[in-house]
Design a protein around this motif. Structure first.
Motif, PDB file in Angstrom:
ATOM      1  N   LEU A  30      -1.093   3.634   1.279  1.00  0.00           N
ATOM      2  CA  LEU A  30      -2.511   3.268   1.283  1.00  0.00           C
ATOM      3  C   LEU A  30      -3.324   4.510   1.625  1.00  0.00           C
ATOM      4  CD1 LEU A  30      -2.049  -0.011   3.359  1.00  0.00           C
ATOM      5  CD2 LEU A  30      -2.247   0.183   0.876  1.00  0.00           C
ATOM      6  N   ARG A  31      -4.454   4.712   0.944  1.00  0.00           N
ATOM      7  CA  ARG A  31      -5.273   5.909   1.152  1.00  0.00           C
ATOM      8  C   ARG A  31      -6.716   5.597   1.514  1.00  0.00           C
ATOM      9  NH1 ARG A  31      -3.723  11.046   1.235  1.00  0.00           N
ATOM     10  NH2 ARG A  31      -5.037  11.834  -0.413  1.00  0.00           N
ATOM     11  N   SER A  32      -7.232   4.455   1.093  1.00  0.00           N
ATOM     12  CA  SER A  32      -8.645   4.118   1.306  1.00  0.00           C
ATOM     13  C   SER A  32      -8.918   3.768   2.762  1.00  0.00           C
ATOM     14  CB  SER A  32      -9.042   2.933   0.427  1.00  0.00           C
ATOM     15  OG  SER A  32      -8.940   3.274  -0.928  1.00  0.00           O
ATOM     16  N   THR A  33     -10.184   3.778   3.131  1.00  0.00           N
ATOM     17  CA  THR A  33     -10.587   3.427   4.488  1.00  0.00           C
ATOM     18  C   THR A  33     -10.179   1.997   4.798  1.00  0.00           C
ATOM     19  OG1 THR A  33     -12.472   4.922   4.274  1.00  0.00           O
ATOM     20  CG2 THR A  33     -12.550   3.309   6.076  1.00  0.00           C
ATOM     21  N   LEU A  34      -9.476   1.835   5.908  1.00  0.00           N
ATOM     22  CA  LEU A  34      -9.013   0.518   6.342  1.00  0.00           C
ATOM     23  C   LEU A  34      -9.385   0.297   7.796  1.00  0.00           C
ATOM     24  CD1 LEU A  34      -5.354   0.585   4.942  1.00  0.00           C
ATOM     25  CD2 LEU A  34      -7.359  -0.479   3.892  1.00  0.00           C
ATOM     26  N   PHE A  35      -9.665  -0.952   8.127  1.00  0.00           N
ATOM     27  CA  PHE A  35      -9.884  -1.297   9.528  1.00  0.00           C
ATOM     28  C   PHE A  35      -8.553  -1.149  10.262  1.00  0.00           C
ATOM     29  CE2 PHE A  35     -10.340  -4.168  13.124  1.00  0.00           C
ATOM     30  CZ  PHE A  35     -11.575  -3.783  13.603  1.00  0.00           C
ATOM     31  N   PRO A  36      -8.558  -0.568  11.466  1.00  0.00           N
ATOM     32  CA  PRO A  36      -7.306  -0.392  12.200  1.00  0.00           C
ATOM     33  C   PRO A  36      -6.530  -1.707  12.347  1.00  0.00           C
ATOM     34  CG  PRO A  36      -9.018   0.901  13.230  1.00  0.00           C
ATOM     35  CD  PRO A  36      -9.688   0.060  12.163  1.00  0.00           C
ATOM     36  N   GLY A  37      -5.277  -1.639  11.972  1.00  0.00           N
ATOM     37  CA  GLY A  37      -4.395  -2.800  12.005  1.00  0.00           C
ATOM     38  C   GLY A  37      -4.116  -3.371  10.626  1.00  0.00           C
ATOM     39  N   THR A  38      -4.874  -2.944   9.626  1.00  0.00           N
ATOM     40  CA  THR A  38      -4.706  -3.477   8.269  1.00  0.00           C
ATOM     41  C   THR A  38      -3.352  -3.114   7.686  1.00  0.00           C
ATOM     42  OG1 THR A  38      -7.088  -3.413   7.891  1.00  0.00           O
ATOM     43  CG2 THR A  38      -5.680  -3.528   5.945  1.00  0.00           C
ATOM     44  N   SER A  39      -2.904  -1.879   7.861  1.00  0.00           N
ATOM     45  CA  SER A  39      -1.616  -1.474   7.297  1.00  0.00           C
ATOM     46  C   SER A  39      -0.486  -2.332   7.855  1.00  0.00           C
ATOM     47  CB  SER A  39      -1.337   0.006   7.602  1.00  0.00           C
ATOM     48  OG  SER A  39      -2.290   0.830   6.973  1.00  0.00           O
ATOM     49  N   ALA A  40      -0.527  -2.607   9.149  1.00  0.00           N
ATOM     50  CA  ALA A  40       0.499  -3.453   9.758  1.00  0.00           C
ATOM     51  C   ALA A  40       0.431  -4.873   9.190  1.00  0.00           C
ATOM     52  CB  ALA A  40       0.344  -3.466  11.275  1.00  0.00           C
ATOM     53  N   ARG A  41      -0.787  -5.379   8.974  1.00  0.00           N
ATOM     54  CA  ARG A  41      -0.926  -6.721   8.391  1.00  0.00           C
ATOM     55  C   ARG A  41      -0.404  -6.747   6.956  1.00  0.00           C
ATOM     56  NH1 ARG A  41      -5.512  -6.355  11.426  1.00  0.00           N
ATOM     57  NH2 ARG A  41      -6.934  -5.971   9.690  1.00  0.00           N
ATOM     58  N   VAL A  42      -0.620  -5.684   6.213  1.00  0.00           N
ATOM     59  CA  VAL A  42      -0.078  -5.588   4.852  1.00  0.00           C
ATOM     60  C   VAL A  42       1.447  -5.611   4.913  1.00  0.00           C
ATOM     61  CG1 VAL A  42       0.188  -4.064   2.837  1.00  0.00           C
ATOM     62  CG2 VAL A  42      -2.084  -4.450   3.838  1.00  0.00           C
ATOM     63  N   GLY A  43       2.008  -4.867   5.843  1.00  0.00           N
ATOM     64  CA  GLY A  43       3.467  -4.858   6.014  1.00  0.00           C
ATOM     65  C   GLY A  43       4.006  -6.229   6.356  1.00  0.00           C
ATOM     66  N   ALA A  44       3.304  -6.949   7.237  1.00  0.00           N
ATOM     67  CA  ALA A  44       3.732  -8.303   7.608  1.00  0.00           C
ATOM     68  C   ALA A  44       3.644  -9.237   6.409  1.00  0.00           C
ATOM     69  CB  ALA A  44       2.877  -8.821   8.766  1.00  0.00           C
ATOM     70  N   ALA A  45       2.602  -9.084   5.593  1.00  0.00           N
ATOM     71  CA  ALA A  45       2.452  -9.920   4.393  1.00  0.00           C
ATOM     72  C   ALA A  45       3.558  -9.624   3.389  1.00  0.00           C
ATOM     73  CB  ALA A  45       1.079  -9.702   3.754  1.00  0.00           C
ATOM     74  N   LEU A  46       3.925  -8.356   3.243  1.00  0.00           N
ATOM     75  CA  LEU A  46       5.026  -8.005   2.352  1.00  0.00           C
ATOM     76  C   LEU A  46       6.322  -8.651   2.819  1.00  0.00           C
ATOM     77  CD1 LEU A  46       4.270  -4.212   1.734  1.00  0.00           C
ATOM     78  CD2 LEU A  46       4.131  -6.056   0.043  1.00  0.00           C
ATOM     79  N   GLU A  47       6.557  -8.572   4.125  1.00  0.00           N
ATOM     80  CA  GLU A  47       7.775  -9.172   4.683  1.00  0.00           C
ATOM     81  C   GLU A  47       7.777 -10.682   4.480  1.00  0.00           C
ATOM     82  OE1 GLU A  47      10.236  -9.249   8.874  1.00  0.00           O
ATOM     83  OE2 GLU A  47       8.846  -7.618   8.463  1.00  0.00           O
ATOM     84  N   LYS A  48       6.663 -11.320   4.752  1.00  0.00           N
ATOM     85  CA  LYS A  48       6.546 -12.768   4.578  1.00  0.00           C
ATOM     86  C   LYS A  48       6.753 -13.163   3.114  1.00  0.00           C
ATOM     87  CE  LYS A  48       3.490 -16.670   5.556  1.00  0.00           C
ATOM     88  NZ  LYS A  48       2.191 -17.080   6.078  1.00  0.00           N
ATOM     89  N   GLY A  49       6.344 -12.312   2.193  1.00  0.00           N
ATOM     90  CA  GLY A  49       6.490 -12.571   0.764  1.00  0.00           C
ATOM     91  C   GLY A  49       7.862 -12.191   0.216  1.00  0.00           C
ATOM     92  N   GLY A  50       8.790 -11.874   1.103  1.00  0.00           N
ATOM     93  CA  GLY A  50      10.137 -11.542   0.655  1.00  0.00           C
ATOM     94  C   GLY A  50      10.338 -10.084   0.285  1.00  0.00           C
ATOM     95  N   LEU A  51       9.399  -9.237   0.656  1.00  0.00           N
ATOM     96  CA  LEU A  51       9.489  -7.808   0.348  1.00  0.00           C
ATOM     97  C   LEU A  51       9.632  -6.983   1.626  1.00  0.00           C
ATOM     98  CD1 LEU A  51       6.739  -7.674  -2.424  1.00  0.00           C
ATOM     99  CD2 LEU A  51       9.216  -7.620  -2.754  1.00  0.00           C
ATOM    100  N   GLY A  52      10.437  -7.491   2.543  1.00  0.00           N
ATOM    101  CA  GLY A  52      10.606  -6.830   3.830  1.00  0.00           C
ATOM    102  C   GLY A  52      11.174  -5.432   3.750  1.00  0.00           C
ATOM    103  N   GLY A  53      11.788  -5.088   2.643  1.00  0.00           N
ATOM    104  CA  GLY A  53      12.341  -3.749   2.489  1.00  0.00           C
ATOM    105  C   GLY A  53      11.315  -2.707   2.070  1.00  0.00           C
ATOM    106  N   VAL A  54      10.103  -3.152   1.770  1.00  0.00           N
ATOM    107  CA  VAL A  54       9.049  -2.222   1.360  1.00  0.00           C
ATOM    108  C   VAL A  54       8.303  -1.730   2.596  1.00  0.00           C
ATOM    109  CG1 VAL A  54       6.921  -1.944   0.023  1.00  0.00           C
ATOM    110  CG2 VAL A  54       8.789  -3.346  -0.883  1.00  0.00           C
ATOM    111  N   GLY A  55       8.291  -0.433   2.800  1.00  0.00           N
ATOM    112  CA  GLY A  55       7.564   0.137   3.924  1.00  0.00           C
ATOM    113  C   GLY A  55       6.098   0.318   3.578  1.00  0.00           C
TER     114      GLY A  55
END
Length: 131
Positions: A5-30
């Motif tokens: 991710l490169r665009s401006t994000l509110f702090p904590g967004t990257s972690a939430r994206v990671g959690a959503a990936l994991e919840k969606g079955g993509l836990g291996g994606v960093g």
């Protein structure tokens, strides 16, 4: 695999994206947040000149980010995800403060009938703290 991710994000967004990936079955994606800090129209030059802030949700995600930006030959500055997100916000805010201050100085000078460019040139001439 790593989502960078490169665009401006509110702090904590990257972690939430990671959690959503994991919840969606993509836990291996960093997730890596590497804030874009280039000026419009200057991308090709600045990508090869400016240090890159890199972060990752895991050691593998950080390694992927470093592998992506390392070949540019610039310094890589490692931060935690949320630190990198905050750094982008701080940089944006700093630029707005600088622009806003310059605009205010211009307004003050011109409202008094003064030549702003003459004043600005005088204060920055051979004076690096004001440049």
């Amino acid at each position: 695999q790593t989502l960078v991710l490169r665009s401006t994000l509110f702090p904590g967004t990257s972690a939430r994206v990671g959690a959503a990936l994991e919840k969606g079955g993509l836990g291996g994606v960093g997730v890596s947040f590497c804030p874009e800090r280039i000026a419009q129209g200057e991308a090709l030059r600045e990508l090869r000149e400016l240090p890159q802030i890199v972060s990752g949700s895991s050691a593998a995600a950080l390694a992927h980010a470093k592998a992506l930006f390392g070949p540019l030959g610039v310094d890589l500055i490692e931060l935690e995800l949320q630190e990198a997100e905050a750094a982008k916000l701080f940089l944006n805010a700093w630029r707005y403060v600088v622009f806003g201050t310059a605009n205010q100085f211009y307004h003050i000078a011109t409202s008094k009938g003064l030549d702003f460019e003459r004043i600005r040139s005088a204060i920055v001439d051979n004076y690096p703290r004001a440049a």
